[in-house]
Scaffold this active site. Structure first.
Site, PDB file in Angstrom:
ATOM      1  N   GLU A  43      32.020  39.120 -29.753  1.00 46.16           N
ATOM      2  CA  GLU A  43      31.482  38.319 -28.655  1.00 46.16           C
ATOM      3  C   GLU A  43      32.102  36.917 -28.614  1.00 46.16           C
ATOM      4  O   GLU A  43      31.563  36.007 -27.983  1.00 46.16           O
ATOM      5  CB  GLU A  43      29.954  38.241 -28.777  1.00 46.16           C
ATOM      6  CG  GLU A  43      29.330  39.632 -28.605  1.00 46.16           C
ATOM      7  CD  GLU A  43      27.810  39.636 -28.564  1.00 46.16           C
ATOM      8  OE1 GLU A  43      27.232  40.269 -27.683  1.00 46.16           O
ATOM      9  OE2 GLU A  43      27.206  38.986 -29.439  1.00 46.16           O
TER      10      GLU A  43
ATOM     11  N   TYR B  35      10.168  19.164 -25.186  1.00 44.26           N
ATOM     12  CA  TYR B  35      11.320  19.417 -26.061  1.00 44.26           C
ATOM     13  C   TYR B  35      12.224  20.517 -25.529  1.00 44.26           C
ATOM     14  O   TYR B  35      13.437  20.489 -25.731  1.00 44.26           O
ATOM     15  CB  TYR B  35      10.864  19.675 -27.502  1.00 44.26           C
ATOM     16  CG  TYR B  35      10.624  18.360 -28.194  1.00 44.26           C
ATOM     17  CD1 TYR B  35      11.660  17.711 -28.857  1.00 44.26           C
ATOM     18  CD2 TYR B  35       9.396  17.734 -28.099  1.00 44.26           C
ATOM     19  CE1 TYR B  35      11.459  16.472 -29.436  1.00 44.26           C
ATOM     20  CE2 TYR B  35       9.186  16.495 -28.662  1.00 44.26           C
ATOM     21  CZ  TYR B  35      10.217  15.866 -29.336  1.00 44.26           C
ATOM     22  OH  TYR B  35      10.031  14.630 -29.893  1.00 44.26           O
TER      23      TYR B  35
END
Ligand SMILES: [Zn+2]
Length: 210
Positions: free
Chosen positions: A73, A119
């Site tokens: 990948e 966050y």
């Protein structure tokens, strides 16, 4: 940070992700930019048992120049580094909650996970495009990721999992962790009409921390 320190840090962060269930088997791959190229986890390696000395080394043109054979990948990582000069590291996981969201047919394709917590917004950013399903290894995935990565720090591959970049290895890993937790919250809250951060609150976060 020296190459040797980067190798140690990458293997340590990978082992931590594996130990906490963010990755199983040989799933997932992590890369980091070096002064003279890139490091990436080897093909068929487990994030839980990486040997820092055997990480695949690629030159600046992504040619394999040392260590074990790189992940199949690798092109996902190349797409991010090509699109984003600010990307110092890329993390790709098949983590359960983010991948569950990647299997939902009715998500917003620019923001599949709504802004629930600050966050998530601070680490992942304004958008996380969902890319259609590609068979693993399909060469058509790379230009699609590259185009999406020009607008976003992370993408979600439908029925596959997230690819997340960061300025540093630690930033990219923290963003992947925050994404997984945000996906969990989103799935827990589906059907409950949660209170989302407002557009103004999101803009304030991005202006302050983005
Ligand atoms: Zn994958």
């Amino acid at each position: 940070m020296t190459e040797s320190e980067t190798r140690e840090l990458l293997a340590g962060l990978a082992a931590s992700l594996y130990a906490r269930g963010f990755s199983v088997g040989s799933a997932g791959n992590i890369s980091a930019r070096l002064d003279d190229g890139f490091l990436i986890t080897p093909t068929n390696s487990s994030l839980g048992r990486l040997d820092p000395a055997r990480l695949a080394k690629l030159d600046g043109g992504f040619r394999h120049v040392g260590g074990d054979k790189p992940s199949k990948e690798v092109f996902m990582h190349r797409a991010f580094y090509t699109a984003r000069s600010d990307a110092g590291a890329v993390v790709h996981l098949h983590s359960t909650m983010a991948t569950a969201v990647a299997c939902l047919p009715d998500v917003n394709e620019e923001n599949p996970i709504p802004p629930l917590t600050p966050y998530f917004v601070m680490r992942v950013g304004r958008t996380m495009p969902v890319l259609r399903y590609y068979r693993p290894g399909d060469a058509a995935m790379e230009p699609a990721i590259e185009a999406a990565a020009r607008q976003a720090r992370a993408v979600l591959l439908a029925n596959h999992g997230p690819v997340v970049s960061g300025r540093t290895l630690v930033d990219a890993v923290y963003a992947a962790e925050e994404l997984e937790e945000a996906a969990k919250l989103y799935l827990l809250l589906r059907g409950h009409s949660p209170r989302l951060l407002t557009a103004a609150q999101v803009e304030d976060l991005l202006a302050t921390f983005g």
